[in-house]
Design an enzyme around this catalytic site. Structure first.
Site, PDB file in Angstrom:
ATOM      1  N   GLU A   1      -3.874  -9.492   3.982  1.00 50.45           N
ATOM      2  CA  GLU A   1      -4.625  -9.153   5.188  1.00 50.45           C
ATOM      3  C   GLU A   1      -5.791 -10.096   5.466  1.00 50.45           C
ATOM      4  O   GLU A   1      -6.101 -10.385   6.615  1.00 50.45           O
ATOM      5  CB  GLU A   1      -5.148  -7.722   5.094  1.00 50.45           C
ATOM      6  CG  GLU A   1      -4.071  -6.647   5.225  1.00 50.45           C
ATOM      7  CD  GLU A   1      -3.370  -6.337   3.915  1.00 50.45           C
ATOM      8  OE1 GLU A   1      -3.466  -7.117   2.958  1.00 50.45           O
ATOM      9  OE2 GLU A   1      -2.704  -5.292   3.854  1.00 50.45           O
TER      10      GLU A   1
ATOM     11  N   GLU B   1       0.840  -1.210   0.000  1.00 47.03           N
ATOM     12  CA  GLU B   1       0.000   0.000   0.000  1.00 47.03           C
ATOM     13  C   GLU B   1       0.870   1.254   0.000  1.00 47.03           C
ATOM     14  O   GLU B   1       0.565   2.236  -0.659  1.00 47.03           O
ATOM     15  CB  GLU B   1      -0.936  -0.029   1.204  1.00 47.03           C
ATOM     16  CG  GLU B   1      -1.990  -1.128   1.057  1.00 47.03           C
ATOM     17  CD  GLU B   1      -2.826  -1.314   2.292  1.00 47.03           C
ATOM     18  OE1 GLU B   1      -2.247  -1.634   3.354  1.00 47.03           O
ATOM     19  OE2 GLU B   1      -4.053  -1.152   2.211  1.00 47.03           O
TER      20      GLU B   1
HETATM   21  N1  T1G Z   1       4.296  -7.743  11.455  1.00 45.39           N
HETATM   22  C1  T1G Z   1       5.054  -8.148  12.495  1.00 45.39           C
HETATM   23  N2  T1G Z   1       5.882  -9.209  12.455  1.00 45.39           N
HETATM   24  C2  T1G Z   1       5.925  -9.892  11.307  1.00 45.39           C
HETATM   25  C3  T1G Z   1       5.173  -9.536  10.168  1.00 45.39           C
HETATM   26  C4  T1G Z   1       4.336  -8.396  10.280  1.00 45.39           C
HETATM   27  N3  T1G Z   1       3.612  -7.961   9.272  1.00 45.39           N
HETATM   28  N4  T1G Z   1       5.454 -10.430   9.194  1.00 45.39           N
HETATM   29  C5  T1G Z   1       6.338 -11.286   9.694  1.00 45.39           C
HETATM   30  N5  T1G Z   1       6.630 -10.971  10.953  1.00 45.39           N
HETATM   31  C6  T1G Z   1       7.605 -11.648  11.822  1.00 45.39           C
HETATM   32  C7  T1G Z   1       7.183 -13.056  12.167  1.00 45.39           C
HETATM   33  O1  T1G Z   1       6.324 -13.051  13.285  1.00 45.39           O
HETATM   34  C8  T1G Z   1       8.534 -13.670  12.495  1.00 45.39           C
HETATM   35  O2  T1G Z   1       8.901 -13.150  13.772  1.00 45.39           O
HETATM   36  C9  T1G Z   1       9.475 -13.004  11.507  1.00 45.39           C
HETATM   37  O3  T1G Z   1       8.810 -11.796  11.086  1.00 45.39           O
HETATM   38  C10 T1G Z   1       9.754 -13.846  10.281  1.00 45.39           C
HETATM   39  O4  T1G Z   1       8.483 -14.219   9.761  1.00 45.39           O
HETATM   40  C11 T1G Z   1      -2.733  -1.624   6.903  1.00 45.39           C
HETATM   41  C12 T1G Z   1      -3.133  -3.760   8.295  1.00 45.39           C
HETATM   42  C13 T1G Z   1       6.574 -11.567   5.348  1.00 45.39           C
HETATM   43  C14 T1G Z   1       6.184 -13.581   3.902  1.00 45.39           C
HETATM   44  O5  T1G Z   1       0.167 -10.419   6.667  1.00 45.39           O
HETATM   45  O6  T1G Z   1       3.495 -13.538   5.447  1.00 45.39           O
HETATM   46  O7  T1G Z   1      -0.305  -4.585   6.528  1.00 45.39           O
HETATM   47  O8  T1G Z   1       9.137 -15.314  14.971  1.00 45.39           O
HETATM   48  O9  T1G Z   1       8.905 -16.686   9.829  1.00 45.39           O
HETATM   49  O10 T1G Z   1       8.888 -17.235   6.244  1.00 45.39           O
HETATM   50  O11 T1G Z   1      -3.353  -2.966   5.133  1.00 45.39           O
HETATM   51  O12 T1G Z   1       6.202 -13.366   7.602  1.00 45.39           O
HETATM   52  O13 T1G Z   1      11.138 -14.216  13.965  1.00 45.39           O
HETATM   53  O14 T1G Z   1       9.993 -13.178  15.962  1.00 45.39           O
HETATM   54  O15 T1G Z   1       6.985 -15.731   8.475  1.00 45.39           O
HETATM   55  O16 T1G Z   1      10.469 -15.320   5.594  1.00 45.39           O
HETATM   56  C15 T1G Z   1      -0.009  -7.716   6.326  1.00 45.39           C
HETATM   57  C16 T1G Z   1       2.654 -11.558   7.225  1.00 45.39           C
HETATM   58  C17 T1G Z   1       0.041  -7.153   7.712  1.00 45.39           C
HETATM   59  C18 T1G Z   1       2.469 -10.546   6.105  1.00 45.39           C
HETATM   60  C19 T1G Z   1       8.017 -13.559   5.591  1.00 45.39           C
HETATM   61  N6  T1G Z   1       1.179  -8.499   6.109  1.00 45.39           N
HETATM   62  N7  T1G Z   1       3.976 -12.122   7.162  1.00 45.39           N
HETATM   63  O17 T1G Z   1       7.988 -14.978   5.686  1.00 45.39           O
HETATM   64  O18 T1G Z   1       9.398 -15.332   7.767  1.00 45.39           O
HETATM   65  S1  T1G Z   1      -1.461  -6.285   8.065  1.00 45.39           S
HETATM   66  C20 T1G Z   1       1.169  -9.830   6.321  1.00 45.39           C
HETATM   67  C21 T1G Z   1       4.276 -13.119   6.257  1.00 45.39           C
HETATM   68  C22 T1G Z   1      -1.317  -4.892   7.087  1.00 45.39           C
HETATM   69  C23 T1G Z   1      -2.408  -2.879   6.156  1.00 45.39           C
HETATM   70  C24 T1G Z   1      -2.569  -4.111   6.975  1.00 45.39           C
HETATM   71  C25 T1G Z   1       5.663 -13.651   6.335  1.00 45.39           C
HETATM   72  C26 T1G Z   1       6.605 -13.072   5.280  1.00 45.39           C
HETATM   73  P1  T1G Z   1       9.864 -14.025  14.727  1.00 45.39           P
HETATM   74  P2  T1G Z   1       8.377 -15.592   8.975  1.00 45.39           P
HETATM   75  P3  T1G Z   1       9.242 -15.787   6.278  1.00 45.39           P
END
Ligand code: T1G
Length: 692
Positions: free
Chosen positions: A125, A105
């Site tokens: 999301e 975004e």
């Molecule tokens: N926020 C906080 N921590 C996150 C995170 C996030 N968005 N994404 C990953 N982590 C942490 C995860 O908990 C782990 O932490 C570490 O990063 C590695 O993750 C307004 C409201 C990006 C594809 O839904 O899909 O934006 O255990 O093991 O396999 O519209 O993480 O090491 O402490 O999964 O390489 C939308 C969610 C948010 C993406 C990477 N975004 N993340 O995969 O590593 S809502 C998501 C993933 C938003 C807006 C809205 C995957 C990854 P720790 P991992 P990975």
């Protein structure tokens, strides 16, 4: 600082730097705004590039902030996006690796976007029970078109950047050094005016109503208990039916509704719970792992075959050891059939089919498996048999080989004591069907070495399992809790329920299958064998006799054509059985119990709270390291409804004092001893706290 500011020639570069995935937490948002202001005020700067350090452009908003006010503290993501989009100088997003959620975004607010190949592009999301809340539902359709944007937003599935190269999302796909390419591009557009804003793109979609109605119908049919997918459709619809700012307002309203919903909180809990489960506090994350280049499985039965498939699927060669040729042949034939079925469904290419089959070989000689790095026994669930196997393994396996038992309840410490190397012994409890079920209980014995534990945890991820560490006790985490659940299910039959009423009550709560349909599927004789052992080991623990009476009738379930329910040949539908219901009524009479009407609420409370209470015991004994581990066991291994977040999370949402009040009520009934409130549960309730 979670974003760095640099100047390269006349180009300002703002680099998001909030490891591990540059989540757009408050500090990052503030740093971006500060960098933007600095660049806009500096007359020497002609354009601005935004990129991400490390392994991501940005993984989106910092989900960890959602349960706190920080998520919306100014500068909010919306504010950051407005600053970028309304900038008086061109802003270019330089995208690589991962660009998701709020990260995408933010990129859509930029005037230009350049990317390298292989970047995962997504608005995921919906997988967290929310929807893109910073303009994604209004901007993505403007660069990808309504259908592609809606598919990405409703599914949350990433698309690799090169597949979007020819869309309006990217102005250029770059090869070689991303930063240099982005700076070169920035210099070419530095003087371009007016600045192109995605929000100004008109969407021309004449018959959008028909498409949106079709989408509402299809999405509504598959959304189940989750409200987010349909709200995604409504938000995207606004991109073609409303003015941009009105669409943004609607998106924000829908986002705020969803982010507060229990369903979304449950999904976010599961997201973090799955990752937390991989962390073992007393095992450093950089513990050197033992290389696992080859695996052996002992036993070619249903479990052994399924276990072997997991490793072949991960590209690891696996030998199956079976002492009888006929059993070995049967086991290998079953594996081939499983892969053929997957191939027929088009879920496997011919090449992968052949590769995986070639990775699985059979043998009848222990010597043949001596060089395997890991051996997993999946033999008959009886300690004497395990003893024979592990003594033999201790003789033949190379030094350093990890020796694992797939036992579902037996004492892993005792199994380890059959060897001279207990530090190399661990439990790897797979769930049937082992090549399908995600859960792997990793049972840590007293002597299990830390590198063995770390190796098996890392291996669980490689074979796409949810690895959860359990201490040694009867039933570990899942089966120990399910015993209490099953006890209550049996007592409910004696007191007035039919199997169908109990099943329907928990299925209404969201379970895929109630206890009795599950028993018929798994085989009622399995529980019967475990209860016979427990009658000896734990004579004071009471059980309903109904399940034993059922097995004495030979009604083991689907495999015998009759169980708690009747079945027709070739038909897996469960039909209520008059024979069983008569048996239950007669048994109540024999016990002198006056059968009564029992509400669905009582049924679900007794079944779920028995899980919660045993889970509290498991936590206070240190068998499980954290409540979310218990939730992950039930979400990934026992069909607990995902939108309820697992038993411990569900209890948190109900309020622990309410759970205790219900338990106190049931403690006054029959088998009241089953309702002794765990000390941890009582303590948390008293302190107004929660498990998670
Ligand atoms: N926020 C906080 N921590 C996150 C995170 C996030 N968005 N994404 C990953 N982590 C942490 C995860 O908990 C782990 O932490 C570490 O990063 C590695 O993750 C307004 C409201 C990006 C594809 O839904 O899909 O934006 O255990 O093991 O396999 O519209 O993480 O090491 O402490 O999964 O390489 C939308 C969610 C948010 C993406 C990477 N975004 N993340 O995969 O590593 S809502 C998501 C993933 C938003 C807006 C809205 C995957 C990854 P720790 P991992 P990975």
């Amino acid at each position: 600082m979670s974003a760095e500011y640099q100047v390269k020639g006349n180009i300002a570069v703002i680099t998001l730097n909030n490891p591990p995935v540059n989540g757009l937490g408050h500090a990052s948002r503030a740093a971006v705004v500060e960098g933007m202001q600095q660049a806009l005020q500096d007359e020497a700067i002609t354009a601005i590039v935004i990129t991400g350090a490390g392994k991501a452009f940005s993984g989106g908003a910092d989900i960890k902030e959602f349960n706190s006010t920080k998520a919306f503290a100014e500068p909010s993501l919306q504010t950051v996006i407005n600053v970028i989009e309304n900038a008086s100088k061109p802003v270019i997003a330089a995208i690589h690796s991962v660009c998701m959620g709020g990260g995408l975004e933010l990129a859509l607010a930029c005037h230009y976007r350049v990317a390298t190949a292989g970047a995962q592009i997504a608005l995921p999301e919906v997988k967290l029970g929310i929807l893109p809340g910073a303009g994604g539902t209004q901007r993505l359709p403007r660069v990808l078109g309504l259908e592609m944007a809606l598919n990405m937003i409703v599914s949350g599935t990433p698309v690799v950047s090169e597949k979007l190269a020819k869309t309006g999302l990217f102005n250029q796909m770059l090869e070689g050094d991303l930063m240099q390419g982005a700076i070169d591009f920035a210099n070419t557009v530095a003087a371009t005016r007016p600045l192109p804003r995605v929000r100004d793109i008109k969407i021309d979609y004449p018959n959008h109503e028909a498409f949106l109605q079709f989408s509402r119908n299809t999405v509504g049919a598959m959304a189940g208990p989750f409200p987010a997918p349909l709200k995604c459709v409504e938000a995207v619809a606004a991109a073609v039916t409303m003015k941009f700012d009105d669409g943004i307002q609607l998106e924000r309203q829908l986002f705020l509704e969803l982010v507060q919903s229990t369903e979304s909180k449950a999904l976010r809990h599961a997201f973090f719970g799955e990752r937390a489960a991989g962390k073992i506090p007393d095992v450093p994350e950089d513990t050197p792992l033992r290389p696992i280049k080859s695996v052996a499985v002992i036993g070619a039965g249903t479990m052994g075959g399924g276990i072997a498939m997991n490793f072949a699927n991960a590209g690891i060669p696996v030998q199956i050891l079976e002492m009888k040729q006929e059993a070995l042949d049967k086991g290998l034939a079953t594996i081939r059939k499983n892969y053929e079925n997957t191939l027929k469904k088009g879920k496997l290419t011919q090449e992968k089919f052949e590769q995986r089959l070639a990775l699985i070989t059979g043998t009848m000689s222990y010597q043949d498996i001596a060089q395997a790095d890991l051996v997993i026994e999946a033999v008959f669930e009886e300690m004497g048999v395990k003893q024979q196997v592990f003594k033999k393994l201790d003789e033949v396996m190379k030094p350093g080989a990890i020796m694992a038992s797939n036992t579902s309840t037996l004492d892993v410490d005792m199994i380890a004591s059959f060897t001279q190397r207990p530090q190399d012994v661990i439990g790897m409890h797979f769930f049937s069907p082992a090549n399908v079920m995600k859960l792997l209980e990793i049972v840590r014995g007293k002597a299990t070495a830390k590198d063995v534990l770390a190796t098996v945890m890392a291996l669980s991820k490689k074979i796409k399992k949810t690895g959860v560490v359990s201490g040694v006790c009867d039933g570990f985490i899942g089966n120990r809790m399910i015993e209490q659940y099953s006890r209550q299910a049996g007592f409910l039959l004696e007191e007035g329920c039919t199997p169908e009423q109990v099943d329907k009550a928990v299925e209404k709560l969201g379970f895929a299958m109630g206890p009795f349909r599950m028993g018929d599927l798994a085989g009622n004789d399995i529980g019967w064998a475990i209860r016979k052992r427990r009658y000896i080991d734990k004579p004071l623990v009471t059980y309903s006799k109904t399940a034993d009476l059922l097995c004495e009738l030979g009604r083991y379930g689907q495999k015998t054509g009759a169980g708690w329910y009747d079945y027709k040949p070739g038909d897996r539908k469960a039909y209520p059985s008059q024979v069983v219901n008569d048996m239950i009524v007669q048994h109540s009479a024999d016990l002198g119990i006056a059968r009564r009407n029992i509400s669905d609420q009582e049924i679900t409370e007794r079944l779920i709270f028995s899980l919660v209470n045993e889970g509290a015991h498991i936590l206070e004994e240190g068998i499980a390291m954290r409540a979310s581990d218990i939730d992950m066991v039930y979400l990934s291994g026992y069909g607990f409804p995902l939108h309820r977040g697992g038993p411990m999370f569900y209890a948190d949402t109900l309020g622990l004092p309410n759970v205790i009040m219900a338990m106190d009520k049931y403690a006054k009934g029959r088998h009241g001893d089953a309702w002794k409130v765990a000390a941890l549960l009582a303590k948390l309730a008293k302190e107004g706290k929660t498990f998670n």
